[in-house]
Design an enzyme around this catalytic site. Sequence first.
Site, short mmCIF file in Angstrom:
data_model
loop_
_atom_site.label_atom_id
_atom_site.label_comp_id
_atom_site.label_asym_id
_atom_site.label_seq_id
_atom_site.Cartn_x
_atom_site.Cartn_y
_atom_site.Cartn_z
N ASP A 1 55.09 18.50 -62.75
CA ASP A 1 53.97 19.40 -63.03
C ASP A 1 53.33 19.92 -61.75
O ASP A 1 52.89 21.08 -61.67
CB ASP A 1 52.92 18.70 -63.89
CG ASP A 1 53.39 18.51 -65.33
OD1 ASP A 1 54.50 18.96 -65.66
OD2 ASP A 1 52.64 17.91 -66.13
N HIS B 1 54.75 16.89 -68.10
CA HIS B 1 53.89 15.72 -68.24
C HIS B 1 54.34 14.54 -67.40
O HIS B 1 53.83 13.42 -67.61
CB HIS B 1 53.70 15.31 -69.71
CG HIS B 1 52.95 16.33 -70.51
ND1 HIS B 1 51.69 16.76 -70.17
CD2 HIS B 1 53.30 17.03 -71.62
CE1 HIS B 1 51.28 17.66 -71.04
NE2 HIS B 1 52.24 17.86 -71.94
N GLU C 1 48.74 11.82 -64.11
CA GLU C 1 48.85 11.38 -65.50
C GLU C 1 47.92 10.20 -65.67
O GLU C 1 47.72 9.40 -64.73
CB GLU C 1 50.29 11.00 -65.85
CG GLU C 1 51.30 12.12 -65.64
CD GLU C 1 51.01 13.36 -66.46
OE1 GLU C 1 50.43 13.21 -67.56
OE2 GLU C 1 51.36 14.47 -66.02
N ASP D 1 49.03 16.68 -59.37
CA ASP D 1 48.95 16.43 -60.81
C ASP D 1 48.84 14.94 -61.03
O ASP D 1 49.53 14.15 -60.35
CB ASP D 1 50.17 16.97 -61.54
CG ASP D 1 50.04 16.82 -63.05
OD1 ASP D 1 49.40 17.67 -63.68
OD2 ASP D 1 50.56 15.82 -63.60
#
Length: 720
Positions: free
Chosen positions: A701, A696, A560, A558
């Site tokens: 995640d 998040h 961000e 994951d």
Amino acid sequence: MLTKTRKQELTKLYYLDHFFEVLDFVSTSNRVLLEDCHLNFIEVFRSLDTDAQCLFVRLVNRKGKVFRVDKIGYDEISDLTGTIEQLRDAGLIRCVSQDDCSGYLATLSKPDLIGLARDLLPTKGGLSSLKKSQLIETMLPAFDISFVGKKPLTPDGVVISRTRDVEYLFFLYFGRLEGSLTAIALRDLGLLKTRKISSRATARFSSREIASAAFHYRCVRSRIKECAPTELMNLVEEAEDWPKVNHSEVELARNREIYRLGREVERNLDPALALKVYRQSETYPATERTVRLLYQLGDRDHAEGLLVRLIDNPSCDEELIFAEDFFERKFGKRKVGRLTEVLRGAEVLKLDESGRDYPELAAVSWFGRQGAKAFHVENVVWTQLFGVVFWDLLFDGENPAIHNDFDKLPAGLDSESFYNENREEIENRLLQFVEPGWIERQIEMIVPQMETMPNILLYPDSRLFEVARQLIRCSPEGSLGLVLRDMVKNFRGTRSGFPDLLVFEDDSVRLVEIKSEGDQIQRHQLAQMERLRRAGFVVEVARIQWAVDPDQEYVVVDVETTGGNPSWQRVTEIGAVKIKNGEIIAEWSSLINPERKIPAKIISLTGITNEMVEGAPRFGEIADDFRSFLGDGVFAAHRVRFDFGFLREEFRRLEQDLRMPTFCTVVETRRYFPGFQSYSLANLCREFGIELNDHHRALCDAKAAAQILLKINEKRSQID
């Protein structure tokens, strides 16, 4: 003779030289196709002084037909006012009129348009939120061209005249409306290879009538691409009077534009009106839309009658497949279509998931393990063989069917005209190419020429030539000749849809179409398969099923980011977990300095602040360590295109490539767990009872997505 252009500098008035090249070409090789209006234009243009010629060519090469005088300025033109007057006197430009309002408004910036709109429509709100095209459409009913010249934002404008004449000349030169002088400039710069055939070029069409009709349909295509509903209505009304000429290429063009117009009318206006358009063509795919709309509008009897006629006398294989399939499903009570039946009856290959993103190559390896030799070729080897066999007829004969230095494919290949004009030599060639040594001599002749020959058929790849040789050796007797004859009669209709793989075994060849999970067989692929079977080839379909291997490593990732577009946004955090044998065996995470500010809305969403990443490593500093963690596993993520796309772009900035098989937990949960209202990470965690305490943040995640992946694989194993 083939020539390779050498890189050189362009002259100051290069564009004018190029325009004269076009005029000279059409005035000689294509003179028989010119009407009096075209000859008059050429005469008028040649009579201008150099400044006027330069300005006209400059404007012709710009987008649009309407120009603001204050935006016209070229160093080589000393007296702009006098030059404009000369062009006006010659009838090559004119003042703007009320009919030019849309084009004139398009020359203004959006802020200027908004200011003008507020004067014209003082009570109209929401102008700033409109797109420029919407703003112009809103203003048109109230805009009067007399405003031009009365406000600083609307100075005098000019409109190019006789554009139709210029477009026709360019059409004769390039063979398409999209042609421009840029191609000639690229040639002179040595950036575009061309053939020097001008000295023996022939007219592109055999008569003015055919040339005019072909030009008409090119113009119609341009109008259809971007037109308002009112323009669509105009085209519908005009369509019945479109020229009908007894020429295969023009008939083909007419049927194409009938279909394109019908599709636009069907999408934007009315199905009944679209039906009226489609019925003006008796060829596929317009006939398919006619049947479907008749059935949709409740006229089952006429739909059934047309289907019977299409089955008895189809215009092409695709039309026959559609007609038989639709007839059986709607009138014969069969519920499953032929395309689905073929797919369901295909052999299933259970392959290792590491080949998930490259199913054809995974299948090649599988056939190799079975003792066969497979090649992933799709259409390429067939067009390669086609180009080798007919090379000199296509490109290098005394009268090649190319009419311009920039043509990359001969005319007449989309219909039977090329075949009919060269029938005897083509049939001789279809007998010769299987003789021992013939193909070798042909390749030896072609390879040196390919370096300077622009074409869309052949690749200078020795491996492809070898596959073509092996295909000739292993094909059933006479089968390749049948395929090549179909291609030369209708290249557009038969050049694609070939099965993915050639599989050689025991001096024989079979053709295999590979379909991965979720793939469908397209109608043109089925038509090509049936053509190949009729020619004598063994043609198969294989469905790939990705096997769940407990020893397979998955890296669930994951990221961000600072925003949604990887081209200019950056990664702020990476979290990753490695799974093997149903367990998480390793973790990796790091904040990343994105080297730009994080927007407030992203901070609010993720909780990652600019202060947190200020001292974090840049991506380049952790790239090697992270790539090592990824290893040779399957890259998995929730919305894998997003995460993989961002990381691939980050590696690209380091001039590195990231290639891995990918697995999307969104796509797979939709497949194996249908019926959820939402497939967001948060909702799936609620549905499955998975912990998601720090949503998040990347590692949290990634761990949650890993648990979802395990649920998916558990379900897949049960089904297998």
